[in-house]
Design a protein around this motif. Structure first.
Motif, PDB file in Angstrom:
ATOM      1  N   ILE A  45       0.846  -1.204   0.000  1.00  0.00           N
ATOM      2  CA  ILE A  45       0.000   0.000   0.000  1.00  0.00           C
ATOM      3  C   ILE A  45       0.878   1.250   0.000  1.00  0.00           C
ATOM      4  O   ILE A  45       0.604   2.223  -0.724  1.00  0.00           O
ATOM      5  N   LEU A  46       1.947   1.217   0.810  1.00  0.00           N
ATOM      6  CA  LEU A  46       2.858   2.364   0.853  1.00  0.00           C
ATOM      7  C   LEU A  46       3.515   2.589  -0.497  1.00  0.00           C
ATOM      8  O   LEU A  46       3.654   3.742  -0.949  1.00  0.00           O
ATOM      9  N   GLU A  47       3.906   1.522  -1.155  1.00  0.00           N
ATOM     10  CA  GLU A  47       4.535   1.658  -2.474  1.00  0.00           C
ATOM     11  C   GLU A  47       3.561   2.252  -3.492  1.00  0.00           C
ATOM     12  O   GLU A  47       3.943   3.115  -4.311  1.00  0.00           O
ATOM     13  N   MET A  48       2.303   1.830  -3.450  1.00  0.00           N
ATOM     14  CA  MET A  48       1.313   2.381  -4.377  1.00  0.00           C
ATOM     15  C   MET A  48       1.059   3.856  -4.096  1.00  0.00           C
ATOM     16  O   MET A  48       0.926   4.668  -5.024  1.00  0.00           O
ATOM     17  N   LEU A  49       0.991   4.226  -2.815  1.00  0.00           N
ATOM     18  CA  LEU A  49       0.778   5.632  -2.476  1.00  0.00           C
ATOM     19  C   LEU A  49       1.951   6.497  -2.917  1.00  0.00           C
ATOM     20  O   LEU A  49       1.761   7.633  -3.392  1.00  0.00           O
ATOM     21  N   LYS A  50       3.170   5.981  -2.760  1.00  0.00           N
ATOM     22  CA  LYS A  50       4.335   6.743  -3.198  1.00  0.00           C
ATOM     23  C   LYS A  50       4.335   6.925  -4.713  1.00  0.00           C
ATOM     24  O   LYS A  50       4.689   8.002  -5.222  1.00  0.00           O
ATOM     25  N   THR A  51       3.943   5.880  -5.444  1.00  0.00           N
ATOM     26  CA  THR A  51       3.855   5.993  -6.898  1.00  0.00           C
ATOM     27  C   THR A  51       2.810   7.029  -7.303  1.00  0.00           C
ATOM     28  O   THR A  51       3.028   7.862  -8.203  1.00  0.00           O
ATOM     29  N   GLU A  52       1.674   6.993  -6.617  1.00  0.00           N
ATOM     30  CA  GLU A  52       0.626   7.973  -6.900  1.00  0.00           C
ATOM     31  C   GLU A  52       1.078   9.376  -6.533  1.00  0.00           C
ATOM     32  O   GLU A  52       0.774  10.354  -7.238  1.00  0.00           O
ATOM     33  N   LEU A  53       1.843   9.484  -5.432  1.00  0.00           N
ATOM     34  CA  LEU A  53       2.332  10.795  -5.020  1.00  0.00           C
ATOM     35  C   LEU A  53       3.294  11.384  -6.048  1.00  0.00           C
ATOM     36  O   LEU A  53       3.275  12.595  -6.313  1.00  0.00           O
ATOM     37  N   GLU A  54       4.117  10.548  -6.635  1.00  0.00           N
ATOM     38  CA  GLU A  54       5.041  11.034  -7.664  1.00  0.00           C
ATOM     39  C   GLU A  54       4.274  11.615  -8.852  1.00  0.00           C
ATOM     40  O   GLU A  54       4.635  12.675  -9.389  1.00  0.00           O
ATOM     41  N   ALA A  55       3.207  10.918  -9.265  1.00  0.00           N
ATOM     42  CA  ALA A  55       2.407  11.418 -10.393  1.00  0.00           C
ATOM     43  C   ALA A  55       1.703  12.720 -10.032  1.00  0.00           C
ATOM     44  O   ALA A  55       1.652  13.674 -10.825  1.00  0.00           O
ATOM     45  N   VAL A  56       1.134  12.785  -8.819  1.00  0.00           N
ATOM     46  CA  VAL A  56       0.427  13.999  -8.394  1.00  0.00           C
ATOM     47  C   VAL A  56       1.406  15.152  -8.218  1.00  0.00           C
ATOM     48  O   VAL A  56       1.078  16.317  -8.513  1.00  0.00           O
ATOM     49  N   GLU A  57       2.618  14.852  -7.752  1.00  0.00           N
ATOM     50  CA  GLU A  57       3.621  15.902  -7.590  1.00  0.00           C
ATOM     51  C   GLU A  57       3.990  16.526  -8.939  1.00  0.00           C
ATOM     52  O   GLU A  57       4.128  17.756  -9.066  1.00  0.00           O
ATOM     53  N   ILE A  58       4.133  15.679  -9.962  1.00  0.00           N
ATOM     54  CA  ILE A  58       4.419  16.200 -11.309  1.00  0.00           C
ATOM     55  C   ILE A  58       3.261  17.070 -11.790  1.00  0.00           C
ATOM     56  O   ILE A  58       3.455  18.168 -12.353  1.00  0.00           O
ATOM     57  N   SER A  59       2.046  16.603 -11.546  1.00  0.00           N
ATOM     58  CA  SER A  59       0.867  17.369 -11.959  1.00  0.00           C
ATOM     59  C   SER A  59       0.794  18.695 -11.207  1.00  0.00           C
ATOM     60  O   SER A  59       0.434  19.732 -11.780  1.00  0.00           O
ATOM     61  N   TYR A  60       1.148  18.677  -9.916  1.00  0.00           N
ATOM     62  CA  TYR A  60       1.127  19.909  -9.116  1.00  0.00           C
ATOM     63  C   TYR A  60       2.172  20.896  -9.615  1.00  0.00           C
ATOM     64  O   TYR A  60       1.913  22.113  -9.693  1.00  0.00           O
ATOM     65  N   GLU A  61       3.371  20.419  -9.955  1.00  0.00           N
ATOM     66  CA  GLU A  61       4.411  21.317 -10.476  1.00  0.00           C
ATOM     67  C   GLU A  61       3.996  21.940 -11.808  1.00  0.00           C
ATOM     68  O   GLU A  61       4.243  23.133 -12.066  1.00  0.00           O
ATOM     69  N   MET A  62       3.356  21.144 -12.632  1.00  0.00           N
ATOM     70  CA  MET A  62       2.862  21.681 -13.896  1.00  0.00           C
ATOM     71  C   MET A  62       1.775  22.740 -13.662  1.00  0.00           C
ATOM     72  O   MET A  62       1.741  23.782 -14.332  1.00  0.00           O
ATOM     73  N   ALA A  63       0.906  22.481 -12.701  1.00  0.00           N
ATOM     74  CA  ALA A  63      -0.146  23.450 -12.379  1.00  0.00           C
ATOM     75  C   ALA A  63       0.454  24.746 -11.865  1.00  0.00           C
ATOM     76  O   ALA A  63      -0.062  25.850 -12.168  1.00  0.00           O
ATOM     77  N   ALA A  64       1.537  24.644 -11.068  1.00  0.00           N
ATOM     78  CA  ALA A  64       2.192  25.857 -10.566  1.00  0.00           C
ATOM     79  C   ALA A  64       2.761  26.683 -11.710  1.00  0.00           C
ATOM     80  O   ALA A  64       2.665  27.926 -11.718  1.00  0.00           O
ATOM     81  N   ARG A  65       3.343  26.029 -12.710  1.00  0.00           N
ATOM     82  CA  ARG A  65       3.881  26.762 -13.852  1.00  0.00           C
ATOM     83  C   ARG A  65       2.758  27.434 -14.659  1.00  0.00           C
ATOM     84  O   ARG A  65       2.878  28.586 -15.095  1.00  0.00           O
TER      85      ARG A  65
ATOM     86  N   LEU B 247      -5.393  25.863  -6.195  1.00  0.00           N
ATOM     87  CA  LEU B 247      -5.496  25.459  -4.794  1.00  0.00           C
ATOM     88  C   LEU B 247      -6.096  24.058  -4.656  1.00  0.00           C
ATOM     89  O   LEU B 247      -5.725  23.297  -3.754  1.00  0.00           O
ATOM     90  N   GLU B 248      -7.020  23.725  -5.535  1.00  0.00           N
ATOM     91  CA  GLU B 248      -7.579  22.367  -5.516  1.00  0.00           C
ATOM     92  C   GLU B 248      -6.500  21.342  -5.838  1.00  0.00           C
ATOM     93  O   GLU B 248      -6.422  20.274  -5.221  1.00  0.00           O
ATOM     94  N   GLN B 249      -5.659  21.659  -6.827  1.00  0.00           N
ATOM     95  CA  GLN B 249      -4.554  20.764  -7.179  1.00  0.00           C
ATOM     96  C   GLN B 249      -3.572  20.630  -6.017  1.00  0.00           C
ATOM     97  O   GLN B 249      -3.084  19.545  -5.729  1.00  0.00           O
ATOM     98  N   ARG B 250      -3.322  21.748  -5.349  1.00  0.00           N
ATOM     99  CA  ARG B 250      -2.403  21.727  -4.208  1.00  0.00           C
ATOM    100  C   ARG B 250      -2.995  20.920  -3.050  1.00  0.00           C
ATOM    101  O   ARG B 250      -2.270  20.186  -2.357  1.00  0.00           O
ATOM    102  N   ALA B 251      -4.296  21.016  -2.816  1.00  0.00           N
ATOM    103  CA  ALA B 251      -4.948  20.270  -1.739  1.00  0.00           C
ATOM    104  C   ALA B 251      -4.831  18.768  -1.969  1.00  0.00           C
ATOM    105  O   ALA B 251      -4.585  17.989  -1.038  1.00  0.00           O
ATOM    106  N   VAL B 252      -5.016  18.339  -3.231  1.00  0.00           N
ATOM    107  CA  VAL B 252      -4.863  16.914  -3.545  1.00  0.00           C
ATOM    108  C   VAL B 252      -3.450  16.448  -3.257  1.00  0.00           C
ATOM    109  O   VAL B 252      -3.231  15.369  -2.682  1.00  0.00           O
ATOM    110  N   TYR B 253      -2.473  17.267  -3.621  1.00  0.00           N
ATOM    111  CA  TYR B 253      -1.064  16.927  -3.400  1.00  0.00           C
ATOM    112  C   TYR B 253      -0.743  16.824  -1.907  1.00  0.00           C
ATOM    113  O   TYR B 253      -0.104  15.862  -1.455  1.00  0.00           O
ATOM    114  N   GLU B 254      -1.211  17.803  -1.125  1.00  0.00           N
ATOM    115  CA  GLU B 254      -0.916  17.809   0.312  1.00  0.00           C
ATOM    116  C   GLU B 254      -1.623  16.657   1.028  1.00  0.00           C
ATOM    117  O   GLU B 254      -1.063  16.035   1.944  1.00  0.00           O
TER     118      GLU B 254
END
Length: 313
Positions: A176-196, A209-216
């Motif tokens: 479960i931890l490995e799956m969450l980390k994989t999902e976090l990596e994808a969401v982090e990339i999406s969050y960085e793109m949203a910031a740009r 802010l919605e994108q940031r809330a999902v990431y946090e």
């Protein structure tokens, strides 16, 4: 009189010599070991210092599996190892129950009035009730020894089950931890793109802010799962009796696939009744209570009776 007194003393003291004989505290453990092996195929061993350390080192040098985790626990769990000594205590109680009660020697000196001499009285007495109860006490102690063996076998089986459950729980937490980390990596990339995109002025603040809330939220979920995974690992370490550098092991593989069909349920109830160690212990405890009641009935009717010889000079 003196000769007869000596013969009686020797006769009463002879049964006391077997009490000095050494007890084989491993014989009953061997019976438990065979019983557990026949029931579940587990190999149980008494912790023997250096040899145990070598076995642990060999098992921990490879990725941990459910079988190797159980082997480590059965070899190294301190509570389980301590329970093996209960067998020696029960065996000692059986040996003590087989011995007659110690004879009592009494001496009394009386001085004649006016200092004209003294009278020495000596008596050697044996507890008749204790002698009569040897058979019943021996049967009671033997039953208690059988119960002690069944209890130890039950502890072994219970520990093996808990170790397997804890290992699979830890494996699930890792996955479960490995799956969450994989999902976090994808969401982090999406969050960085949203910031740009936000800095370029092509995204509203609300969407960003919605994108940031999902990431946090996902970051918090990963941290929470890391804590759960750490706790499940420590729980497994406690069951295996590991500490210090021994806890650096790595779990092997992933959870096994679910079986394609349900296991056969026919006859499980009958097997549980005939093979349950808990039921066997409960039956023996009823027998122990019955035997103790029989001893109490006899001693309540005839609490004290002694026989022996006395001499006066």
């Amino acid at each position: 009189m003196k000769y007869g007194m000596r013969i009686l003393i020797v006769w009463l003291c002879l049964p006391l010599f077997p009490a000095c004989a050494p007890l084989n505290d491993r014989a009953d453990f061997e019976e438990v070991r065979r019983d557990v092996h026949d029931r579940a195929g587990y190999d149980v061993a008494w912790n023997e210092g250096d040899q145990t350390a070598e076995k642990l080192t060999s098992l921990l040098s490879q990725p941990l599996t459910p079988d190797s985790a159980v082997r480590i626990a059965l070899l190294n769990n301190p509570d389980l190892q301590a329970s093996y000594y209960d067998l020696g205590i029960s065996r000692a109680s059986l040996v003590q129950a087989m011995l007659p009660p110690n004879p009592q020697f009494e001496a009394d000196v009386k001085f004649v009035e006016a200092g004209e001499g003294e009278i020495v009285e000596m008596a050697l007495l044996e507890d008749v009730v204790g002698l009569l109860m040897i058979g019943r006490k021996t049967d009671l102690a033997r039953t208690e020894l059988n119960v002690a063996g069944a209890v130890v076998s039950s502890k072994i089986m219970d520990l093996a089950l808990r170790v397997r459950t804890a290992f699979f729980r830890h494996q699930a937490d890792l996955q479960i931890l490995e799956m969450l980390k994989t999902e976090l990596e994808a969401v982090e990339i999406s969050y960085e793109m949203a910031a740009r995109i936000r800095r370029a002025g092509n995204m509203t603040e609300l969407d960003f802010l919605e994108q940031r809330a999902v990431y946090e939220e996902l970051k918090m979920a990963v941290h929470a799962r890391e804590i759960i995974t750490y706790e499940s690992r420590e729980r497994l370490n406690r069951l295996m009796g590991l500490w210090g550098e021994e806890v650096t092991w790595q779990a092997a593989g992933t959870l096994p696939e679910l079986p394609e069909s349900e296991p056969e349920s026919q006859g499980l109830y009958e097997k549980a009744l005939t093979g349950s160690l808990q039921l066997a212990v409960a039956r023996k405890q009823v027998e122990i209570a019955s035997r103790r009641l029989g001893i109490a009935d006899v001693t309540s009717i005839l609490p004290h009776l002694e026989i022996g010889v006395a001499a006066e000079r």
